[in-house]
Design a protein around this motif. Structure first.
Motif, PDB file in Angstrom:
ATOM      1  N   LEU A 183      68.877 -10.657  66.258  1.00 45.69           N
ATOM      2  CA  LEU A 183      68.908 -10.062  67.598  1.00 45.69           C
ATOM      3  C   LEU A 183      68.194  -8.715  67.613  1.00 45.69           C
ATOM      4  O   LEU A 183      67.488  -8.388  68.569  1.00 45.69           O
ATOM      5  CB  LEU A 183      70.356  -9.916  68.071  1.00 45.69           C
ATOM      6  N   GLY A 201      66.875  -8.728  71.194  1.00 49.93           N
ATOM      7  CA  GLY A 201      68.005  -9.169  71.995  1.00 49.93           C
ATOM      8  C   GLY A 201      67.947 -10.650  72.335  1.00 49.93           C
ATOM      9  O   GLY A 201      66.956 -11.346  72.088  1.00 49.93           O
ATOM     10  N   ARG A 260      67.761 -12.182  75.166  1.00 54.34           N
ATOM     11  CA  ARG A 260      66.799 -12.615  76.185  1.00 54.34           C
ATOM     12  C   ARG A 260      65.427 -12.895  75.567  1.00 54.34           C
ATOM     13  O   ARG A 260      64.678 -13.736  76.054  1.00 54.34           O
ATOM     14  CB  ARG A 260      66.686 -11.564  77.297  1.00 54.34           C
ATOM     15  N   ASP A 306      68.914  -7.832  83.895  1.00 50.26           N
ATOM     16  CA  ASP A 306      69.690  -8.233  82.722  1.00 50.26           C
ATOM     17  C   ASP A 306      71.172  -8.405  83.023  1.00 50.26           C
ATOM     18  O   ASP A 306      71.793  -9.383  82.615  1.00 50.26           O
ATOM     19  CB  ASP A 306      69.529  -7.189  81.610  1.00 50.26           C
ATOM     20  N   GLN A 316      77.523 -11.493  71.224  1.00 48.48           N
ATOM     21  CA  GLN A 316      76.353 -12.350  71.136  1.00 48.48           C
ATOM     22  C   GLN A 316      76.066 -12.736  69.688  1.00 48.48           C
ATOM     23  O   GLN A 316      75.719 -13.884  69.393  1.00 48.48           O
ATOM     24  CB  GLN A 316      75.142 -11.648  71.748  1.00 48.48           C
ATOM     25  N   GLN A 321      72.993 -10.709  63.605  1.00 51.67           N
ATOM     26  CA  GLN A 321      72.763  -9.329  64.050  1.00 51.67           C
ATOM     27  C   GLN A 321      71.330  -8.887  63.758  1.00 51.67           C
ATOM     28  O   GLN A 321      70.690  -8.236  64.589  1.00 51.67           O
ATOM     29  CB  GLN A 321      73.762  -8.394  63.358  1.00 51.67           C
ATOM     30  N   TYR A 378      66.472 -14.055  81.284  1.00 50.74           N
ATOM     31  CA  TYR A 378      65.923 -13.924  79.937  1.00 50.74           C
ATOM     32  C   TYR A 378      64.406 -14.118  79.866  1.00 50.74           C
ATOM     33  O   TYR A 378      63.824 -14.048  78.788  1.00 50.74           O
ATOM     34  CB  TYR A 378      66.589 -14.935  78.997  1.00 50.74           C
TER      35      TYR A 378
END
Length: 229
Positions: free
Chosen positions: A56, A61, A63, A217, A31, A53, A124
């Motif tokens: 997120l 995250g 979502r 998820d 991701q 990174q 999400y």
């Protein structure tokens, strides 16, 4: 500043996500790597991958990132107006791609067929959304509608709203679905109770409730397959 020059080309060739995508395919990227491709550049002290990174991790995250507005994205270090617009456009394209499947007749033969339509739309979201697929006598999807948006922990829907919408589009049967913002698709007692009420109402009006999917998820639960309806 967003205008700094730490770019993906500064990384060793084998670590560049663009080159890895071209060589191994998009599905091989993490991701963070996919997000880094959309960001294109990092900051003065961080590469685009490091920024991705950090983003997120900061928002909780992918979502959570998908649910942010452009203004909220711009509050994150490393995301200026241009990057925020790029990210929001990429997220919206993904959502529209998922919705575009309904432009052609889609036949539902199993819970997985319904989940293929709904998972990316629902997984999400930070609030529970209750959605129905309306089917004709050939099990073709003829319409889709979001009938309720609830709190973080509950979605409230009444059978009359469900079947009013089903009757309006001359539906022969329906498939219900909603997401669990917690990410765990395990049906709650409230989910089971609602499903039974929908089944009873469907029998009265002559519209079959084929299934009720709980979207999480990393997967979904079919109430039909679980023997809960």
């Amino acid at each position: 500043m967003e205008s700094s020059t730490f770019m993906l080309r500064d990384l060793p060739h084998e670590e560049r996500p663009r080159e890895r995508m071209m060589q191994y395919g998009a599905e091989s990227l993490s991701q963070a790597e996919l997000l880094a491709i959309l960001l294109r550049t990092g900051t003065r002290r961080e590469s685009a991958i490091h920024v991705a990174q950090r983003i997120l991790g900061q928002v909780g995250g992918l979502r959570r990132l998908a649910d942010l507005s452009i203004e909220e994205m711009m509050d994150i270090k490393g995301i200026g107006p241009a990057k925020a617009v790029q990210l929001k456009a990429g997220i919206e394209l993904g959502r529209r791609m998922s919705n575009s499947r309904l432009d052609q007749p889609v036949t539902i033969r199993s819970p997985h067929d319904a989940a293929d339509i709904l998972t990316e739309q629902l997984r999400y979201l930070q609030k529970e959304h209750f959605v129905c697929l309306f089917l004709n006598t050939k099990n073709h999807v003829i319409a889709q509608e979001t009938l309720s948006m609830g709190s973080l922990n509950a979605s409230i829907v009444h059978p009359r709203e469900v079947f009013r919408a089903a009757i309006k589009c001359s539906s022969a049967s329906i498939i219900c679905a909603h997401n669990h913002p917690s990410g765990d698709p395990t049906p709650s007692p409230e989910d089971i109770s609602l499903t039974r009420r929908l089944l009873e109402a469907g029998e009265i009006v002559g519209i079959d409730v084929l299934d009720h999917l709980i979207i999480g998820d990393d997967g979904f639960v079919s109430m039909k397959e679980q023997g809960l309806m």
